[in-house]
Design an enzyme around this catalytic site. Structure first.
Site, PDB file in Angstrom:
ATOM      1  N   LYS A  65      75.618  39.612  25.747  1.00  0.00           N
ATOM      2  CA  LYS A  65      75.763  39.999  24.338  1.00  0.00           C
ATOM      3  C   LYS A  65      75.011  39.052  23.389  1.00  0.00           C
ATOM      4  CE  LYS A  65      80.149  42.461  24.945  1.00  0.00           C
ATOM      5  NZ  LYS A  65      81.544  42.627  24.515  1.00  0.00           N
ATOM      6  N   ASP A 101      82.751  46.180  18.836  1.00  0.00           N
ATOM      7  CA  ASP A 101      84.005  45.736  19.455  1.00  0.00           C
ATOM      8  C   ASP A 101      85.140  45.601  18.421  1.00  0.00           C
ATOM      9  OD1 ASP A 101      83.239  45.606  22.118  1.00  0.00           O
ATOM     10  OD2 ASP A 101      82.495  43.555  21.949  1.00  0.00           O
TER      11      ASP A 101
HETATM   12  P1  NDP Z   1      84.891  33.553  26.149  1.00  0.00           P
HETATM   13  O1  NDP Z   1      84.583  32.903  27.458  1.00  0.00           O
HETATM   14  O2  NDP Z   1      83.845  33.614  25.091  1.00  0.00           O
HETATM   15  O3  NDP Z   1      86.159  32.805  25.488  1.00  0.00           O
HETATM   16  C1  NDP Z   1      87.259  32.514  26.247  1.00  0.00           C
HETATM   17  C2  NDP Z   1      88.431  32.149  25.328  1.00  0.00           C
HETATM   18  O4  NDP Z   1      89.609  32.143  26.123  1.00  0.00           O
HETATM   19  C3  NDP Z   1      88.321  30.765  24.712  1.00  0.00           C
HETATM   20  O5  NDP Z   1      88.966  30.787  23.463  1.00  0.00           O
HETATM   21  C4  NDP Z   1      89.081  29.899  25.731  1.00  0.00           C
HETATM   22  O6  NDP Z   1      89.623  28.725  25.160  1.00  0.00           O
HETATM   23  C5  NDP Z   1      90.203  30.837  26.086  1.00  0.00           C
HETATM   24  N1  NDP Z   1      90.802  30.605  27.397  1.00  0.00           N
HETATM   25  C6  NDP Z   1      90.213  30.746  28.610  1.00  0.00           C
HETATM   26  N2  NDP Z   1      91.100  30.497  29.600  1.00  0.00           N
HETATM   27  C7  NDP Z   1      92.272  30.175  28.986  1.00  0.00           C
HETATM   28  C8  NDP Z   1      93.568  29.817  29.476  1.00  0.00           C
HETATM   29  N3  NDP Z   1      93.825  29.729  30.782  1.00  0.00           N
HETATM   30  N4  NDP Z   1      94.555  29.588  28.574  1.00  0.00           N
HETATM   31  C9  NDP Z   1      94.301  29.679  27.250  1.00  0.00           C
HETATM   32  N5  NDP Z   1      93.085  30.001  26.721  1.00  0.00           N
HETATM   33  C10 NDP Z   1      92.093  30.258  27.587  1.00  0.00           C
HETATM   34  O7  NDP Z   1      85.454  35.000  26.556  1.00  0.00           O
HETATM   35  P2  NDP Z   1      85.430  36.328  25.631  1.00  0.00           P
HETATM   36  O8  NDP Z   1      85.861  35.907  24.277  1.00  0.00           O
HETATM   37  O9  NDP Z   1      84.132  37.011  25.781  1.00  0.00           O
HETATM   38  O10 NDP Z   1      86.518  37.293  26.336  1.00  0.00           O
HETATM   39  C11 NDP Z   1      87.924  37.099  26.195  1.00  0.00           C
HETATM   40  C12 NDP Z   1      88.679  38.309  26.733  1.00  0.00           C
HETATM   41  O11 NDP Z   1      88.480  39.470  25.928  1.00  0.00           O
HETATM   42  C13 NDP Z   1      88.318  38.725  28.159  1.00  0.00           C
HETATM   43  O12 NDP Z   1      89.525  38.902  28.878  1.00  0.00           O
HETATM   44  C14 NDP Z   1      87.593  40.043  27.994  1.00  0.00           C
HETATM   45  O13 NDP Z   1      87.798  40.879  29.119  1.00  0.00           O
HETATM   46  C15 NDP Z   1      88.277  40.602  26.751  1.00  0.00           C
HETATM   47  N6  NDP Z   1      87.445  41.621  26.026  1.00  0.00           N
HETATM   48  C16 NDP Z   1      87.896  42.924  25.951  1.00  0.00           C
HETATM   49  C17 NDP Z   1      87.167  43.913  25.278  1.00  0.00           C
HETATM   50  C18 NDP Z   1      87.676  45.352  25.225  1.00  0.00           C
HETATM   51  O14 NDP Z   1      86.901  46.258  24.888  1.00  0.00           O
HETATM   52  N7  NDP Z   1      88.942  45.610  25.511  1.00  0.00           N
HETATM   53  C19 NDP Z   1      85.876  43.579  24.608  1.00  0.00           C
HETATM   54  C20 NDP Z   1      85.518  42.168  24.718  1.00  0.00           C
HETATM   55  C21 NDP Z   1      86.277  41.250  25.414  1.00  0.00           C
HETATM   56  P3  NDP Z   1      88.729  27.382  25.012  1.00  0.00           P
HETATM   57  O15 NDP Z   1      87.939  27.548  23.758  1.00  0.00           O
HETATM   58  O16 NDP Z   1      89.740  26.285  24.921  1.00  0.00           O
HETATM   59  O17 NDP Z   1      87.877  27.282  26.249  1.00  0.00           O
END
Ligand code: NDP
Length: 277
Positions: A65, A101
């Site tokens: 993206k 999104d």
């Molecule tokens: P990113 O990798 O960009 O961000 C991950 C985020 O999750 C960060 O804020 C990270 O925190 C946090 N995180 C990761 N692991 C943990 C944990 N174990 N406990 C707490 N916080 C955690 O991922 P995306 O933002 O791209 O995606 C996030 C989710 O959204 C995914 O599950 C994806 O499938 C879903 N999604 C769904 C869509 C839909 O159409 N339904 C569209 C887009 C995404 P930190 O900053 O501390 O690392």
């Protein structure tokens, strides 16, 4: 025939071909929509080859993206705000990038889940790409307040600082999960990737106001750890992100074809297939 595609890596699991085929059938549009696997170092080349072969547009999924954002020659304001592009449209003016999104999430909440956001207290968990992508549409829905909580607090603070100027009258706050103790919200949205690892953000108890909705952007895994915890903590309503997926697809379809498909029957059929009902 007009050609469209979803480009990702991996992409074989994508529901987008089935969703767009259903939209095309329903609206009487003649088009083809396929899933294209791009090499991790070959996104731009894959887009160029598809466009040269007559492609009219594509959806873009993980992990491309940001590259799609860079590739777009013009971008919608919501793509600009998201810093990421999930929809490309090819026309005589070049490559146009959009991000559907956030609009998909807001439409799912508002229409499918009957959860209007105006005047409500919203908690957004996470500060990654998914959280960034929904900030502008959430603020445009005029909530009473929008609070971001993230494991890495500095990322939530940076996101809030970035969007503060466009927040209008909506108070914006950022903090850690522990900082949420004592607060209540009407809508809690999990935009962390924790559900991918079957984990839930460590939230303090008592977050859910009476009648509150817990929403996990993750879909296809039944009750996630986040939704299970929300149920235990008294959330009145639970939802996964399947509706967001279908609604963002409908927004892309609208951009490409100029017609908005009916999402309800497509969402119901997809849920039936996924949940084996
Ligand atoms: P990113 O990798 O960009 O961000 C991950 C985020 O999750 C960060 O804020 C990270 O925190 C946090 N995180 C990761 N692991 C943990 C944990 N174990 N406990 C707490 N916080 C955690 O991922 P995306 O933002 O791209 O995606 C996030 C989710 O959204 C995914 O599950 C994806 O499938 C879903 N999604 C769904 C869509 C839909 O159409 N339904 C569209 C887009 C995404 P930190 O900053 O501390 O690392």
């Amino acid at each position: 025939m007009d050609r469209y595609a979803v480009i990702g890596n991996p992409v074989a699991h994508s529901k987008s071909p089935a969703i767009h085929a259903a939209f095309a059938a329903q609206t009487g549009q003649t088009l083809a929509y396929e899933a294209l696997l791009a090499p991790l170092d070959g996104f731009a080349a894959t887009v160029t080859a598809f466009r040269t072969a007559g492609g009219r547009g594509c959806n873009v999924t993980v992990p491309f993206k940001l590259e799609a954002f860079a590739l777009a020659e013009r971008r919608s304001p919501r793509a600009q705000a998201a810093g990421a592009v999930n929809t490309l449209k090819f026309d005589a003016d070049g490559i146009y990038g959009d991000n559907t999104d956030g609009a998909g999430l807001v439409r799912d909440l508002t229409y499918n889940l009957d959860c209007p956001l105006a005047g409500r207290g919203i908690l957004l968990l996470g500060a990654g790409g998914a959280a960034r992508g929904v900030m502008l549409p959430l603020l445009a829905a005029a909530p009473a307040r929008l609070t971001l909580a993230n494991r890495t607090v500095a990322r939530a603070e940076a996101l809030v600082a970035e969007f503060a100027a466009g927040a209008g009258n909506t108070p914006l706050a950022a903090g850690s999960f522990a900082d949420l103790a004592g607060s209540q919200f009407d809508v809690v949205i999990n935009a962390t990737a924790a559900s991918l690892a079957d984990e839930a953000p460590p939230l303090p108890p008592g977050l859910y106001a009476p009648g509150a909705l817990a929403y996990d952007m993750m879909y296809g895994r039944g009750d996630t750890a986040f939704l299970a915890a929300a149920r235990r903590d008294g959330a009145a309503h639970l939802a996964d992100g399947l509706g967001m997926l279908v609604e963002q697809a409908a927004e892309s379809f609208l951009l490409w074809r100029g017609v908005r498909p009916e999402t309800a029957p497509v969402l119901a059929e997809l849920r039936r297939q996924i949940e084996g009902r």
